[in-house]
Motif scaffolding. Structure first.
Motif, PDB file in Angstrom:
ATOM      1  N   LYS A  31       0.874  -1.183   0.140  1.00  0.00           N
ATOM      2  CA  LYS A  31       0.076   0.158   0.019  1.00  0.00           C
ATOM      3  C   LYS A  31       0.893   1.271  -0.133  1.00  0.00           C
ATOM      4  O   LYS A  31       0.629   2.261  -0.410  1.00  0.00           O
ATOM      5  CB  LYS A  31      -1.002   0.113   1.216  1.00  0.00           C
ATOM      6  CG  LYS A  31      -1.884   1.190   1.211  1.00  0.00           C
ATOM      7  CD  LYS A  31      -2.720   1.048   2.401  1.00  0.00           C
ATOM      8  CE  LYS A  31      -3.614   2.323   2.541  1.00  0.00           C
ATOM      9  NZ  LYS A  31      -4.780   2.352   3.724  1.00  0.00           N
ATOM     10  N   ASP A  32       1.976   1.170   0.753  1.00  0.00           N
ATOM     11  CA  ASP A  32       2.904   2.301   0.919  1.00  0.00           C
ATOM     12  C   ASP A  32       3.156   2.981  -0.588  1.00  0.00           C
ATOM     13  O   ASP A  32       3.526   4.195  -0.762  1.00  0.00           O
ATOM     14  CB  ASP A  32       3.984   1.942   1.777  1.00  0.00           C
ATOM     15  CG  ASP A  32       4.792   0.678   1.082  1.00  0.00           C
ATOM     16  OD1 ASP A  32       4.167  -0.177   1.225  1.00  0.00           O
ATOM     17  OD2 ASP A  32       6.155   0.951   1.158  1.00  0.00           O
ATOM     18  N   LEU A  33       3.437   1.967  -1.557  1.00  0.00           N
ATOM     19  CA  LEU A  33       4.060   2.442  -2.758  1.00  0.00           C
ATOM     20  C   LEU A  33       2.934   3.094  -3.662  1.00  0.00           C
ATOM     21  O   LEU A  33       2.992   3.713  -4.766  1.00  0.00           O
ATOM     22  CB  LEU A  33       4.573   1.100  -3.517  1.00  0.00           C
ATOM     23  CG  LEU A  33       5.664   0.646  -2.970  1.00  0.00           C
ATOM     24  CD1 LEU A  33       6.041  -0.761  -3.878  1.00  0.00           C
ATOM     25  CD2 LEU A  33       6.957   1.547  -2.956  1.00  0.00           C
ATOM     26  N   PHE A  34       1.561   3.045  -3.410  1.00  0.00           N
ATOM     27  CA  PHE A  34       0.503   3.448  -4.065  1.00  0.00           C
ATOM     28  C   PHE A  34      -0.354   4.748  -3.304  1.00  0.00           C
ATOM     29  O   PHE A  34      -1.135   5.204  -3.872  1.00  0.00           O
ATOM     30  CB  PHE A  34      -0.573   2.511  -4.217  1.00  0.00           C
ATOM     31  CG  PHE A  34       0.065   1.246  -5.294  1.00  0.00           C
ATOM     32  CD1 PHE A  34      -0.025   1.457  -6.543  1.00  0.00           C
ATOM     33  CD2 PHE A  34       0.526   0.263  -4.615  1.00  0.00           C
ATOM     34  CE1 PHE A  34       0.575   0.252  -7.190  1.00  0.00           C
ATOM     35  CE2 PHE A  34       1.098  -0.981  -5.181  1.00  0.00           C
ATOM     36  CZ  PHE A  34       1.161  -0.633  -6.615  1.00  0.00           C
ATOM     37  N   ALA A  56      -4.635   7.132  -7.281  1.00  0.00           N
ATOM     38  CA  ALA A  56      -6.183   6.701  -7.320  1.00  0.00           C
ATOM     39  C   ALA A  56      -6.439   5.446  -6.912  1.00  0.00           C
ATOM     40  O   ALA A  56      -7.476   5.269  -6.108  1.00  0.00           O
ATOM     41  CB  ALA A  56      -6.689   6.828  -8.764  1.00  0.00           C
ATOM     42  N   ILE A  57      -5.651   4.147  -7.077  1.00  0.00           N
ATOM     43  CA  ILE A  57      -6.014   2.866  -6.581  1.00  0.00           C
ATOM     44  C   ILE A  57      -5.920   3.074  -5.268  1.00  0.00           C
ATOM     45  O   ILE A  57      -6.597   2.148  -4.425  1.00  0.00           O
ATOM     46  CB  ILE A  57      -4.870   2.101  -7.253  1.00  0.00           C
ATOM     47  CG1 ILE A  57      -5.298   0.493  -7.063  1.00  0.00           C
ATOM     48  CG2 ILE A  57      -3.513   2.316  -6.820  1.00  0.00           C
ATOM     49  CD1 ILE A  57      -4.682  -0.347  -7.926  1.00  0.00           C
ATOM     50  N   SER A  58      -5.141   3.995  -4.556  1.00  0.00           N
ATOM     51  CA  SER A  58      -5.272   4.104  -2.971  1.00  0.00           C
ATOM     52  C   SER A  58      -6.724   4.216  -2.391  1.00  0.00           C
ATOM     53  O   SER A  58      -6.800   3.884  -1.242  1.00  0.00           O
ATOM     54  CB  SER A  58      -4.183   4.664  -2.422  1.00  0.00           C
ATOM     55  OG  SER A  58      -4.420   6.091  -2.609  1.00  0.00           O
ATOM     56  N   LYS A  59      -7.466   4.953  -3.155  1.00  0.00           N
ATOM     57  CA  LYS A  59      -8.754   5.362  -2.826  1.00  0.00           C
ATOM     58  C   LYS A  59      -9.800   3.992  -2.938  1.00  0.00           C
ATOM     59  O   LYS A  59     -10.822   4.104  -2.174  1.00  0.00           O
ATOM     60  CB  LYS A  59      -9.148   6.476  -3.431  1.00  0.00           C
ATOM     61  CG  LYS A  59      -8.307   7.889  -3.135  1.00  0.00           C
ATOM     62  CD  LYS A  59      -8.852   8.736  -3.742  1.00  0.00           C
ATOM     63  CE  LYS A  59      -7.880  10.138  -3.752  1.00  0.00           C
ATOM     64  NZ  LYS A  59      -7.575  11.139  -4.707  1.00  0.00           N
ATOM     65  N   PHE A  60      -9.480   3.383  -4.073  1.00  0.00           N
ATOM     66  CA  PHE A  60     -10.481   2.406  -4.290  1.00  0.00           C
ATOM     67  C   PHE A  60     -10.316   1.145  -3.515  1.00  0.00           C
ATOM     68  O   PHE A  60     -11.062   0.191  -3.126  1.00  0.00           O
ATOM     69  CB  PHE A  60     -10.274   1.883  -5.861  1.00  0.00           C
ATOM     70  CG  PHE A  60     -10.637   2.912  -6.703  1.00  0.00           C
ATOM     71  CD1 PHE A  60     -12.092   3.223  -6.736  1.00  0.00           C
ATOM     72  CD2 PHE A  60      -9.930   3.372  -7.586  1.00  0.00           C
ATOM     73  CE1 PHE A  60     -12.368   4.365  -7.650  1.00  0.00           C
ATOM     74  CE2 PHE A  60     -10.216   4.658  -8.717  1.00  0.00           C
ATOM     75  CZ  PHE A  60     -11.613   4.978  -8.702  1.00  0.00           C
TER      76      PHE A  60
END
Length: 74
Positions: free
Chosen positions: A33-36, A40-44
């Motif tokens: 998760k830290d890399l994203f 936008a993908i971190s919100k989904f």
């Protein structure tokens, strides 16, 4: 397909960076998760699950000989 699963086809533009694309998928499925963060993908994604990943890098040697290939995967 087994279990009712359907295959996915992931396309990319020519000369778009196969290695970058594959390392991004690897990081995603490892739950990094830290890399994203900030994308936008971190919100989904709500739950970043970790999945086993098999990542073979064929840029690290000469695989014209079978024994070199077997040494990589063995």
């Amino acid at each position: 397909m087994q279990g009712g699963r359907k295959p996915y086809f992931l396309s990319r533009q020519r000369r778009f960076g196969k290695s970058l694309f594959l390392s991004t998928l690897k990081s995603y499925f490892e739950g990094r998760k830290d890399l994203f963060e900030g994308l936008a993908i971190s919100k989904f994604e709500k739950e970043w699950e970790k999945y086993p990943v098999i990542y073979l890098d064929f840029n690290v040697g000469d695989f014209t000989a079978e024994e070199n290939f077997r040494a990589l995967i063995g």
